[in-house]
Each structure stands twice: as structure tokens, then as C-alpha cells.
Design an enzyme around this catalytic site. Sequence first.
Site, PDB file in Angstrom:
ATOM      1  N   TYR A 143       0.821  -1.214   0.000  1.00  0.00           N
ATOM      2  CA  TYR A 143       0.000   0.000   0.000  1.00  0.00           C
ATOM      3  C   TYR A 143       0.857   1.268   0.000  1.00  0.00           C
ATOM      4  O   TYR A 143       0.364   2.347  -0.298  1.00  0.00           O
ATOM      5  CB  TYR A 143      -0.947   0.025   1.202  1.00  0.00           C
ATOM      6  CG  TYR A 143      -1.992  -1.083   1.207  1.00  0.00           C
ATOM      7  CD1 TYR A 143      -2.066  -1.990   0.160  1.00  0.00           C
ATOM      8  CD2 TYR A 143      -2.891  -1.214   2.241  1.00  0.00           C
ATOM      9  CE1 TYR A 143      -3.008  -3.008   0.160  1.00  0.00           C
ATOM     10  CE2 TYR A 143      -3.836  -2.223   2.251  1.00  0.00           C
ATOM     11  CZ  TYR A 143      -3.893  -3.123   1.206  1.00  0.00           C
ATOM     12  OH  TYR A 143      -4.821  -4.121   1.209  1.00  0.00           O
ATOM     13  N   LYS A 192       3.991 -15.314   2.611  1.00  0.00           N
ATOM     14  CA  LYS A 192       3.893 -16.085   1.376  1.00  0.00           C
ATOM     15  C   LYS A 192       5.326 -16.367   0.938  1.00  0.00           C
ATOM     16  O   LYS A 192       5.774 -16.011  -0.164  1.00  0.00           O
ATOM     17  CB  LYS A 192       3.105 -15.257   0.336  1.00  0.00           C
ATOM     18  CG  LYS A 192       2.761 -15.993  -0.926  1.00  0.00           C
ATOM     19  CD  LYS A 192       1.693 -17.056  -0.767  1.00  0.00           C
ATOM     20  CE  LYS A 192       1.452 -17.787  -2.074  1.00  0.00           C
ATOM     21  NZ  LYS A 192       0.637 -18.996  -1.927  1.00  0.00           N
ATOM     22  N   ASP A 224      -2.478 -18.216   2.124  1.00  0.00           N
ATOM     23  CA  ASP A 224      -3.640 -18.899   1.537  1.00  0.00           C
ATOM     24  C   ASP A 224      -4.145 -19.992   2.470  1.00  0.00           C
ATOM     25  O   ASP A 224      -5.359 -20.166   2.664  1.00  0.00           O
ATOM     26  CB  ASP A 224      -3.319 -19.445   0.127  1.00  0.00           C
ATOM     27  CG  ASP A 224      -1.930 -20.052   0.016  1.00  0.00           C
ATOM     28  OD1 ASP A 224      -1.115 -19.865   0.938  1.00  0.00           O
ATOM     29  OD2 ASP A 224      -1.651 -20.722  -0.991  1.00  0.00           O
ATOM     30  N   ASP A 248      -4.876  -6.871   6.045  1.00  0.00           N
ATOM     31  CA  ASP A 248      -6.114  -6.179   5.670  1.00  0.00           C
ATOM     32  C   ASP A 248      -7.188  -7.222   5.387  1.00  0.00           C
ATOM     33  O   ASP A 248      -8.319  -7.155   5.879  1.00  0.00           O
ATOM     34  CB  ASP A 248      -5.814  -5.333   4.413  1.00  0.00           C
ATOM     35  CG  ASP A 248      -6.923  -4.361   4.088  1.00  0.00           C
ATOM     36  OD1 ASP A 248      -7.890  -4.265   4.859  1.00  0.00           O
ATOM     37  OD2 ASP A 248      -6.824  -3.681   3.042  1.00  0.00           O
ATOM     38  N   ASP A 252     -10.339  -8.722   8.156  1.00  0.00           N
ATOM     39  CA  ASP A 252     -11.763  -8.634   7.783  1.00  0.00           C
ATOM     40  C   ASP A 252     -12.400 -10.023   7.805  1.00  0.00           C
ATOM     41  O   ASP A 252     -13.533 -10.193   8.254  1.00  0.00           O
ATOM     42  CB  ASP A 252     -11.922  -8.039   6.376  1.00  0.00           C
ATOM     43  CG  ASP A 252     -12.160  -6.539   6.427  1.00  0.00           C
ATOM     44  OD1 ASP A 252     -11.854  -5.920   7.475  1.00  0.00           O
ATOM     45  OD2 ASP A 252     -12.637  -5.965   5.431  1.00  0.00           O
TER      46      ASP A 252
END
Length: 364
Positions: A143, A192, A224, A248, A252
Site C-alpha cells: 500500500y 507467502k 492462503d 487487511d 476482515d
Amino acid sequence: MSQTFTITVLPGDGIGPEVTEQAVRVLKEVEALEDVAFQFEYARLGGCAIDEDGTPLPEDTLVKARRSDAVLLGAVGGPKWDNNPAHLRPETGLLGIRKELGLYANLRPAFMLDCMVGVSSLKEEVVKGVDLMVIRELTGGLYFGEKKRYEDAQGEVASDEMIYHEYEIERIVRRAFEVARLRSKQLTSVDKANVLESSRLWRKVVERIAPEYPDVELRHQLVDSCAMELIRYPKQFDTVVTENMFGDILSDEASMLTGSIGMLPSASLADGNFGLYEPVHGSAPDIAGKGVANPTATILSAAMMLRYTFGLEKAADAIETAVHQVLNSGVRTGDIAENKAEAVGTVEMADRIIAAMKEEYVKA
Ligand code: NAD
């Protein structure tokens, strides 16, 4: 002599002003119960600042936030500003204030109260007893890396750089180990590392720091797999630490295990005790101004402020206990009510929480 703390309040847009008003009421009650005084300063962030000041993050807001001990934020955004260019979007103000205040550690608890299991879209046996904390790195990664847009022979191209410095990983990972220590001493680091170079550095730093926390059980998990396991068997997780974008998404996902976004608080911490506290939900333009928003997430964010910035553990506990009691007694706002006709509004929900909190103090 009582201690005085300054809190900058950024009500923001949509339901932001309604829910922050209730959290401020709760904090004012805490003043009456503890030997502490709060000075509230108000400033603008997001859409309201675009309208009034021509920028989502006015200098005055930053000045006030920097000289305060903590910041309480409602939410920003709404359809009115959706088509603005990037520098005039409410989220730009949010990203900017996080970066400017050095808020690199985002703590997002997700917990399931027994009386709320019916609200989750998952089966009771999966969600009952879930109590986890996602710690998301907030000021680095994708970001904040360089963004590019250009054309080549095949057409338009866009790229976002995913970049992490060792020190950025180290400070968030240390925070995570500290938080895990206060919880059930189990930390999952999510990356990852089978694909991304930034994740391989992340894992290397985590491995280097881990021996300093021998009492915390550490495991690594690929993002994942973590996303799947959060739905399959969420009770295996306690504290989870990860980089910005993975955090992020996972935070959620974790919040939805509990069924209602109107319930969940968050803290974004800088070095030292400074922090910005805000509900996880957005500005909910669909219900703004109707007096029906659930103020619980913002009130619980104020409880996190009392704990992490002011060290007022008893007050934080009293608010959390009060929220549990009010929900256990069946009081609900519309977003979590099974019987919508019996739902209470924003102010009444806060009234009930304040009354229960005062009772807690009398008992203690
Ligand atoms: P949202 O969280 O605002 O709303 C999603 C749904 O949940 C809506 O139906 C809403 O009515 C409901 N809801 C949310 N909070 C609630 C509460 N306290 N009580 C009762 N119901 C509640 O998410 P969205 O609709 O995707 O976004 C709306 C706006 O908020 C957008 O402009 C978005 O950019 C912004 N947003 C801001 C933040 C922030 O300020 N941190 C976070 C997310 C979204």
C-alpha cells in the site's frame, strides 16, 4: 492529583460522529470513576475535511493529533467522494494519518460471545469460543510502495511495489510477541515465503527474534492456508501477525467469523504508548443520521485506548464486561438483533453499557 490526558477526536463521516459521541460519553464516565481527566480536542479527517478544508488530512488535524496522547476516530468515506481523484479521497486521509503518526501496528481482536453465536454465518461448533487477535503491519508493504501507470506496446500497465525494510518487520514482530505473551502465548506468523522475496525476509526476521520469546509458541503459515484454516477451524488461532495487505484481508475475514462488524474495535499503535483507536467498520452511509448505528465497536475501541495508551486496565475491563452483560441480557442494535422490532438505537445502547459499567465499579 489526577492525571490529565488529551484525546483528539476525529468523528469523520457517515455514522462516525454518532458512534464517537457515544464513546466520548463513556470516557467521560470513566473520568468520574477513576482519578483521571480527559481533554477532548476535535478535528476533521476524510470527506468532511475535503469539503471544509480542501484536503482529507488537514495540517490542523495532524498538529492536534501529534500533541495528544491518543486519537479516537469514527470512520471516513461515503459515495459523495467515491469518484474523486486519489489525493481528494477520504481513504487517502486515513492512510496519511497512519503514516504521519507512525502507527505501524494494527491490533484487531475478533471474539465470539456465547450469546452472539446465532449471528455468525458459520456453525456454532466452529465459532463458539473464538477469541483471536490479528496484528497487521500498517505503514509498509504494497500500500505504500511505488505505484506506476504507463503504456507499453501491449497496452496499459500498472504496478505496485511490495517493499519491506528489516526494521519495519522487526518492530511489528516484537509487538506481536509482546501481545501474544499477554494472551495465550501462541503466535502465528503469516507470509507467502514460497513465492515472495519480501515474505522470505519477513520469515528470516521472525526466526531471528523468536529465541528472545521462548515462552511463546511460534508457527509460520502461508497466507492462503491461513485464509482457509480461519474458516475451517478458527479456534486454533490466538495471535496472528502479518504484513499490511495480508492483514487487511485476514482481519476482515476474522471479523466476519463473529458475525457483526458493528462490534469490533481496533487499535493502531506507534512506538511508546501513543495510539489511534477506531471501530473496524466503515462510515455506513446507508444508516447514517438515523440513530440506529451500533456504537459498541467504538466504545470497545475506547476501552482499548484505556488499556494500551493510558494503562487503565480496570476501566478497560469494566467496559468490556459491561458490553458482555448488556448483550447477554438480550439488548441489541438493529445490525445484531434477531427481532428487529425490539432493537434499540445508538444512544440507548450506550446508555445501557454506561449503566452496566458503573455497576461494575460499584461491585469492584
Ligand atoms: P461499512 O462498514 O461502512 O458498512 C457495511 C455494512 O455494515 C453496511 O450495511 C452498514 O450499515 C453496516 N454497518 C457498519 N457499521 C455499522 C454499525 N456500527 N452499526 C450498524 N451497522 C453497521 O462498509 P462499506 O459499506 O463497505 O463502506 C462504506 C464507506 O465507509 C465507504 O466509503 C468506505 O470507503 C468507508 N470505509 C471506511 C473505513 C474507515 O474509516 N476505517 C473502513 C471501511 C470502509
